[in-house]
Design an enzyme around this catalytic site. Structure first.
Site, mmCIF file in Angstrom:
data_model
loop_
_atom_site.group_PDB
_atom_site.id
_atom_site.type_symbol
_atom_site.label_atom_id
_atom_site.label_comp_id
_atom_site.label_asym_id
_atom_site.label_seq_id
_atom_site.Cartn_x
_atom_site.Cartn_y
_atom_site.Cartn_z
ATOM 1 N N SER A 49 0.936 -1.354 -0.073
ATOM 2 C CA SER A 49 0.370 0.174 0.120
ATOM 3 C C SER A 49 0.598 1.350 0.061
ATOM 4 O O SER A 49 2.268 1.141 -0.370
ATOM 5 C CB SER A 49 -0.894 0.147 1.273
ATOM 6 N N TYR A 61 -2.757 0.803 -3.044
ATOM 7 C CA TYR A 61 -4.375 1.537 -2.607
ATOM 8 C C TYR A 61 -3.710 2.440 -1.688
ATOM 9 O O TYR A 61 -2.295 1.952 -1.136
ATOM 10 C CB TYR A 61 -5.259 0.546 -2.569
ATOM 11 N N GLY A 92 5.132 -2.554 1.886
ATOM 12 C CA GLY A 92 4.893 -4.022 0.182
ATOM 13 C C GLY A 92 5.973 -4.008 -0.905
ATOM 14 O O GLY A 92 6.995 -3.483 -1.220
#
Length: 126
Positions: free
Chosen positions: A25, A58, A73
């Site tokens: 994210s 996101y 990530g």
């Protein structure tokens, strides 16, 4: 006809964290999410001004007023702390809706605090 227009952007934010082992994210200071209208879990595009990388992920909310811009990530592999990025979100709308739509443009300082906002981009001169 269905159009995809710029809904919001955070212009030239500074990456404060890059967390490879965190769930993917981008964590964004909650004040910036509020100012842009970007919702938590909304798809956003990241354009790294420093290295030219472009990708999507996101948004998740970081603490309000913290200045946090953290790529997490796999996205963490595309940026380094200190990089300048643009965060952009798009919205689908009809041609009639697009005629009056104005995006939320948020410009930040070196600490990711809001310096000013706008709803249009100046015409580019030659």
């Amino acid at each position: 006809m269905h159009l995809s227009l710029l809904k919001a952007k955070i212009h030239r934010a500074t990456v404060t964290h890059s967390e490879l082992n965190y769930e993917g994210s981008i964590a964004i200071d909650g004040l910036l999410l509020e100012a842009t209208g970007i919702r938590e879990f909304e798809q956003v595009h990241i354009w790294d001004v420093t290295n030219g990388a472009r990708f999507s992920t996101y948004a998740i909310r970081a603490e309000e007023g913290s200045g946090i811009i953290s790529l997490n990530g796999g996205a963490a592999r595309h940026v380094q702390v200190g990089d300048l990025i643009i965060v952009a979100a798009f919205a689908g709308m009809s041609e009639d809706e697009a005629k009056t739509f104005k995006p939320n443009l948020v410009y930040v300082d070196a600490h990711n605090a809001i310096s000013h906002t706008n709803h249009s981009i100046p015409t580019q001169a030659a």
